[in-house]
Design a protein around this motif. Structure first.
Motif, mmCIF file in Angstrom:
data_model
loop_
_atom_site.group_PDB
_atom_site.id
_atom_site.type_symbol
_atom_site.label_atom_id
_atom_site.label_comp_id
_atom_site.label_asym_id
_atom_site.label_seq_id
_atom_site.Cartn_x
_atom_site.Cartn_y
_atom_site.Cartn_z
ATOM 1 N N MET A 1 0.882 -1.145 0.044
ATOM 2 C CA MET A 1 -0.164 -0.146 -0.097
ATOM 3 C C MET A 1 0.859 1.266 0.025
ATOM 4 S SD MET A 1 -3.184 -1.340 0.111
ATOM 5 C CE MET A 1 -4.285 -0.201 0.760
ATOM 6 N N VAL A 2 0.428 2.185 -0.744
ATOM 7 C CA VAL A 2 1.129 3.436 -0.688
ATOM 8 C C VAL A 2 0.246 4.660 -0.452
ATOM 9 C CG1 VAL A 2 2.981 2.900 -2.051
ATOM 10 C CG2 VAL A 2 0.944 3.757 -3.324
ATOM 11 N N THR A 3 0.672 5.811 0.336
ATOM 12 C CA THR A 3 -0.118 6.861 0.332
ATOM 13 C C THR A 3 0.300 7.765 -0.688
ATOM 14 O OG1 THR A 3 -0.178 6.714 2.885
ATOM 15 C CG2 THR A 3 -0.895 8.612 1.759
ATOM 16 N N VAL A 4 -0.663 8.566 -1.575
ATOM 17 C CA VAL A 4 -0.406 9.313 -2.690
ATOM 18 C C VAL A 4 -1.326 10.520 -2.488
ATOM 19 C CG1 VAL A 4 0.081 7.334 -4.341
ATOM 20 C CG2 VAL A 4 -2.404 8.335 -4.133
ATOM 21 N N ALA A 5 -0.731 11.573 -3.249
ATOM 22 C CA ALA A 5 -1.619 12.867 -3.259
ATOM 23 C C ALA A 5 -1.127 13.665 -4.348
ATOM 24 C CB ALA A 5 -1.301 14.010 -2.101
ATOM 25 N N ALA A 6 -1.791 14.816 -4.748
ATOM 26 C CA ALA A 6 -1.390 15.323 -5.835
ATOM 27 C C ALA A 6 -0.099 16.263 -5.545
ATOM 28 C CB ALA A 6 -2.515 16.597 -6.162
ATOM 29 N N ALA B 1 -10.439 6.947 -5.238
ATOM 30 C CA ALA B 1 -9.474 7.414 -4.490
ATOM 31 C C ALA B 1 -8.241 8.113 -4.979
ATOM 32 C CB ALA B 1 -9.124 6.471 -3.341
ATOM 33 N N ILE B 2 -7.658 7.535 -6.024
ATOM 34 C CA ILE B 2 -6.463 8.084 -6.587
ATOM 35 C C ILE B 2 -6.989 9.119 -7.555
ATOM 36 C CG2 ILE B 2 -4.988 7.242 -8.588
ATOM 37 C CD1 ILE B 2 -4.958 4.464 -7.735
ATOM 38 N N ASP B 3 -8.124 9.124 -8.128
ATOM 39 C CA ASP B 3 -8.558 10.153 -8.866
ATOM 40 C C ASP B 3 -8.830 11.593 -7.880
ATOM 41 O OD1 ASP B 3 -8.277 8.849 -11.179
ATOM 42 O OD2 ASP B 3 -10.368 8.158 -11.112
ATOM 43 N N ALA B 4 -9.406 11.126 -6.639
ATOM 44 C CA ALA B 4 -9.598 12.125 -5.961
ATOM 45 C C ALA B 4 -8.477 12.989 -5.320
ATOM 46 C CB ALA B 4 -10.314 11.634 -4.728
#
Length: 264
Positions: free
Chosen positions: A164-169, A201-204
């Motif tokens: 699992m990874v945490t992602v953001a813009a 969730a990735i798109d958000a």
């Protein structure tokens, strides 16, 4: 005589012995001993209540009873061969039906199928959206992809992943969590938005709505293109994506080839 009681192995031995008129040559063809051929013939004669061969000074001869049934028997074997070929025809089929979660299909599966199809333009795919494992028989499936700790009651192979990874813009500020079913519990922060799956969730996250903790497998392409950035290190997970199928489908040549290509 019931079909379940037909002495098919003995009839196969009888056919070979009748063609060669020799137990020795029949044994060579069947990769058994002449004694085993003789034993099978005697057992068949006992079952049928007829004599099939006689030994004469000129060698082995068929009895009239044996000759009477030999043509129909050989015709039956030819029909068996046709039946086997018909059942195996699906092995050469270029059509594959795959069930997978919607987000995995969009983020990971379709790009790979496009590359596979480019190498073999005759391939055809039917994709079914399924978050839960569906009935293979009812849906006429060849392969499914499921999220879980293992293949469950089916045969399976895990898709390699970093967890699992945490992602953001890239320019996102704040630590609001984006929630989705199956997401790990957020450590602090408030869920600004809840979505239906990890793909959304990735798109958000890419839209700047917060941080999403998702399977690395789904996020890999968006990370490579810079649409999102990874925050911190990947975290191992007991859960993962599995290629699964019941044993009969799993053994099919076309399914094994697809599993190998998807697992690269």
């Amino acid at each position: 005589m019931k079909r379940t009681h037909l002495p098919l192995n003995g009839m196969r031995v009888f056919d070979a012995a009748a063609r060669h008129l020799s137990f020795t040559r029949a044994a060579d063809e069947l990769a058994v001993t002449p004694a085993a051929v003789g034993q099978q013939i005697r057992a068949l004669e006992d079952t049928l209540g007829v004599v099939l061969f006689r030994r004469t000074t000129r060698g082995l001869e068929l009895t009239p009873e044996a000759e009477a049934g030999l043509g129909a028997l050989r015709g039956g074997f030819l029909q068996f061969e046709e039946a086997v070929r018909a059942m195996q025809a699906g092995q050469s089929s270029k059509s594959l039906t795959i069930a997978a979660p919607r987000d995995l299909t969009e983020k990971w599966l379709m790009p790979r199928l496009a590359a596979i199809a480019a190498a073999d333009p005759d391939l055809r795919f039917v994709l079914i959206a399924a978050d839960e494992l569906v009935d293979f028989t009812e849906a006429n499936l060849d392969l499914a992809i499921r999220w879980g700790e293992g293949p469950g009651e089916h045969q399976g192979e895990a898709l390699e992943s970093d967890g699992m990874v945490t992602v953001a813009a890239a320019n996102a500020s704040g630590e609001a969590a984006i929630a989705w079913p199956g997401a790990p519990a957020a450590e602090g922060g408030t869920a600004l938005v809840r979505v239906a799956d990890a793909g959304l969730a990735i798109d958000a996250a890419a839209s700047g709505l917060g941080r999403a903790t998702v399977p690395h497998l789904l996020a890999a392409h968006d990370l490579e293109t810079g649409r999102i950035v990874q925050i911190g290190d990947a975290v191992p997970s007991q859960l993962g994506y599995w290629l699964v199928a019941p044993l009969p489908q799993w053994r099919q040549q076309k399914v094994r080839a697809l599993v190998e290509m998807l697992g690269r």
